[in-house]
Design an enzyme around this catalytic site. Structure first.
Site, PDB file in Angstrom:
ATOM      1  N   ASP A   1       0.912  -1.393  -0.054  1.00 36.10           N
ATOM      2  CA  ASP A   1      -0.070  -0.218  -0.089  1.00 36.10           C
ATOM      3  C   ASP A   1       0.767   1.229   0.039  1.00 36.10           C
ATOM      4  O   ASP A   1       2.018   1.193   0.560  1.00 36.10           O
ATOM      5  CB  ASP A   1      -0.875   0.064   1.186  1.00 36.10           C
TER       6      ASP A   1
ATOM      7  N   ASN B   1       1.386   3.446  -2.788  1.00 30.84           N
ATOM      8  CA  ASN B   1       1.843   3.716  -4.398  1.00 30.84           C
ATOM      9  C   ASN B   1       1.407   5.112  -4.484  1.00 30.84           C
ATOM     10  O   ASN B   1       2.502   5.829  -5.073  1.00 30.84           O
ATOM     11  CB  ASN B   1       1.493   2.900  -5.256  1.00 30.84           C
TER      12      ASN B   1
ATOM     13  N   ASN C   1     -10.911  -2.581  -5.397  1.00 31.68           N
ATOM     14  CA  ASN C   1     -10.366  -1.617  -6.049  1.00 31.68           C
ATOM     15  C   ASN C   1     -11.007  -1.718  -7.380  1.00 31.68           C
ATOM     16  O   ASN C   1     -10.716  -0.666  -8.001  1.00 31.68           O
ATOM     17  CB  ASN C   1      -8.789  -2.454  -6.445  1.00 31.68           C
TER      18      ASN C   1
ATOM     19  N   GLU D   1       0.780 -12.774  12.839  1.00 32.61           N
ATOM     20  CA  GLU D   1       1.308 -11.607  13.341  1.00 32.61           C
ATOM     21  C   GLU D   1       1.297 -10.737  12.393  1.00 32.61           C
ATOM     22  O   GLU D   1       1.680 -10.913  11.226  1.00 32.61           O
ATOM     23  CB  GLU D   1       2.754 -11.905  13.658  1.00 32.61           C
TER      24      GLU D   1
HETATM   25  C1  IPE Z   1      -5.355  -2.630  -0.177  1.00 35.31           C
HETATM   26  O1  IPE Z   1      -5.015  -1.562  -0.535  1.00 35.31           O
HETATM   27  C2  IPE Z   1      -5.473  -3.587  -1.613  1.00 35.31           C
HETATM   28  C3  IPE Z   1      -4.212  -3.932  -2.198  1.00 35.31           C
HETATM   29  C4  IPE Z   1      -3.149  -3.662  -1.679  1.00 35.31           C
HETATM   30  C5  IPE Z   1      -4.430  -4.565  -3.448  1.00 35.31           C
HETATM   31  P1  IPE Z   1      -6.260  -0.171  -0.736  1.00 35.31           P
HETATM   32  O2  IPE Z   1      -5.329   0.746  -0.662  1.00 35.31           O
HETATM   33  O3  IPE Z   1      -7.040  -0.715  -1.680  1.00 35.31           O
HETATM   34  O4  IPE Z   1      -7.217  -0.511   0.613  1.00 35.31           O
HETATM   35  P2  IPE Z   1      -8.124   0.604   1.445  1.00 35.31           P
HETATM   36  O5  IPE Z   1      -8.739   1.287   0.624  1.00 35.31           O
HETATM   37  O6  IPE Z   1      -6.803   1.728   2.194  1.00 35.31           O
HETATM   38  O7  IPE Z   1      -8.616  -0.344   2.640  1.00 35.31           O
HETATM   39  C1  IPE Z   2      -1.555   0.151  -3.540  1.00 39.09           C
HETATM   40  O1  IPE Z   2      -1.262   1.288  -3.330  1.00 39.09           O
HETATM   41  C2  IPE Z   2      -1.614  -0.306  -4.774  1.00 39.09           C
HETATM   42  C3  IPE Z   2      -2.994  -1.233  -4.934  1.00 39.09           C
HETATM   43  C4  IPE Z   2      -4.209  -1.013  -3.984  1.00 39.09           C
HETATM   44  C5  IPE Z   2      -2.917  -2.093  -5.987  1.00 39.09           C
HETATM   45  P1  IPE Z   2      -2.402   2.551  -3.426  1.00 39.09           P
HETATM   46  O2  IPE Z   2      -2.802   3.008  -4.965  1.00 39.09           O
HETATM   47  O3  IPE Z   2      -3.561   1.881  -2.608  1.00 39.09           O
HETATM   48  O4  IPE Z   2      -1.923   3.770  -2.779  1.00 39.09           O
HETATM   49  P2  IPE Z   2      -2.394   4.960  -1.905  1.00 39.09           P
HETATM   50  O5  IPE Z   2      -3.028   4.174  -0.871  1.00 39.09           O
HETATM   51  O6  IPE Z   2      -3.535   5.661  -2.622  1.00 39.09           O
HETATM   52  O7  IPE Z   2      -1.481   5.749  -1.429  1.00 39.09           O
HETATM   53 MG    MG Z   3      -4.154   2.247  -0.708  1.00 42.11          MG
END
Ligand code: IPE
Ligand code: IPE
Ligand code: MG
Length: 257
Positions: free
Chosen positions: A34, A36, A82, A221
């Site tokens: 998470d 990115n 997503n 954990e």
């Molecule tokens: C969780 O991350 C899903 C993946 C890493 C694929 P999200 O960024 O989508 O989750 P939320 O929205 O913070 O719960």
């Molecule tokens: C994780 O990064 C990637 C996926 C969910 C596939 P995000 O896209 O959720 O990045 P943030 O949470 O918006 O920073």
């Molecule tokens: Mg995210």
């Protein structure tokens, strides 16, 4: 000569590796990648730049896990939630497995890594499905490590599809109600045959599981780090493993003497 000498560990990584009791290291590590988007925003870059960098991290962490003799690495690449993101981002995210396999299938083969998929891959674009099925075939006999990509995966849908298949088989008279106990049930989940993850890592500082492997992480954990996924390096993985093996896992019982 230390076992890690061939992996170019820096002084800090060496220190961590020397402090870890490796016999207590997790066999299955599951990662919620998470942050990115926030990584990109911090740099005034478009979100997809963060996802692109995130793939480089996947590459590094797959290799690191293989070197550290992790048996199973599961990464959460795309959740069933997503789909709520803007179309262009969904499209980009769903193309990543294809791009990744284009570039990295050879490295999976060279490193004796077996690919596995958890999630409803049928919903992916045709190109990605083909790349996945080709990679599953070609890596099927590898036994160095299992690299499990959770794509279009949700913990609740996973449990529901298992329940539905079991109900069907029961209705057809193929199984008896008494057969349905925990181990039996787990064999209908998308992770059938894999050990439960002992360690779940989530990057970016969010403190939730976001529908990831709900059944399978009953006694895992949990390790949370504020580091954004594109910044997550081998040393952070070592930190997580170090932290993990200092924990006292009691499973509801009492400390062993
Ligand atoms: C969780 O991350 C899903 C993946 C890493 C694929 P999200 O960024 O989508 O989750 P939320 O929205 O913070 O719960
Ligand atoms: C994780 O990064 C990637 C996926 C969910 C596939 P995000 O896209 O959720 O990045 P943030 O949470 O918006 O920073
Ligand atoms: Mg995210």
């Amino acid at each position: 000569m230390a076992w890690y000498d061939k992996y170019n560990f820096n002084a800090y990584e060496k220190d961590l590796a020397d402090s870890i009791q490796w016999e207590k290291a997790p066999a299955h590590i599951a990662i919620i990648m998470d942050g990115n988007g926030r990584w990109a925003a911090q740099r005034d870059l478009p979100r997809i730049e963060g996802h692109r960098q995130g793939v480089d991290t996947v590459r590094d962490i797959v290799k690191a896990c293989r070197h550290l003799e992790v048996e199973v690495l599961t990464i959460y690449a795309f959740s069933t939630e997503n789909w709520k993101r803007p179309k262009w981002e969904v499209k980009f995210l769903l193309e990543l497995p294809y791009k990744y396999l284009q570039e990295d299938l050879q490295s999976l083969l060279d490193n004796n890594i077996k690919l596995r998929i958890s999630g409803e891959a049928e919903a992916l674009p045709a190109k990605a499905r083909e790349a996945i099925s080709n990679a599953l075939d070609r890596t099927a006999n590898n036994n160095g490590m299992i690299f499990n990509m959770a794509i279009n995966y949700g913990g609740r849908p996973d449990i529901v599809q298992a329940a539905r298949r079991i109900a069907f088989e029961a209705r057809e008279g193929q199984i008896k109600l008494e057969d349905i106990e925990e181990k039996f049930f787990a064999n209908y989940l998308q992770t059938a045959g894999l050990p439960d993850p002992e360690l779940v890592i989530r990057t970016s500082g969010e403190l939730r599981v976001s529908n990831f492997l709900l059944w399978q992480i009953a006694y895992a954990e949990l390790y949370f780090t504020p580091v954004y996924w594109p910044d997550f390096k081998r040393m952070h993985l070592l930190e997580a493993i170090y932290d993990y093996q200092t924990r006292r896992r009691r499973y509801g019982g009492l400390e062993e003497e």
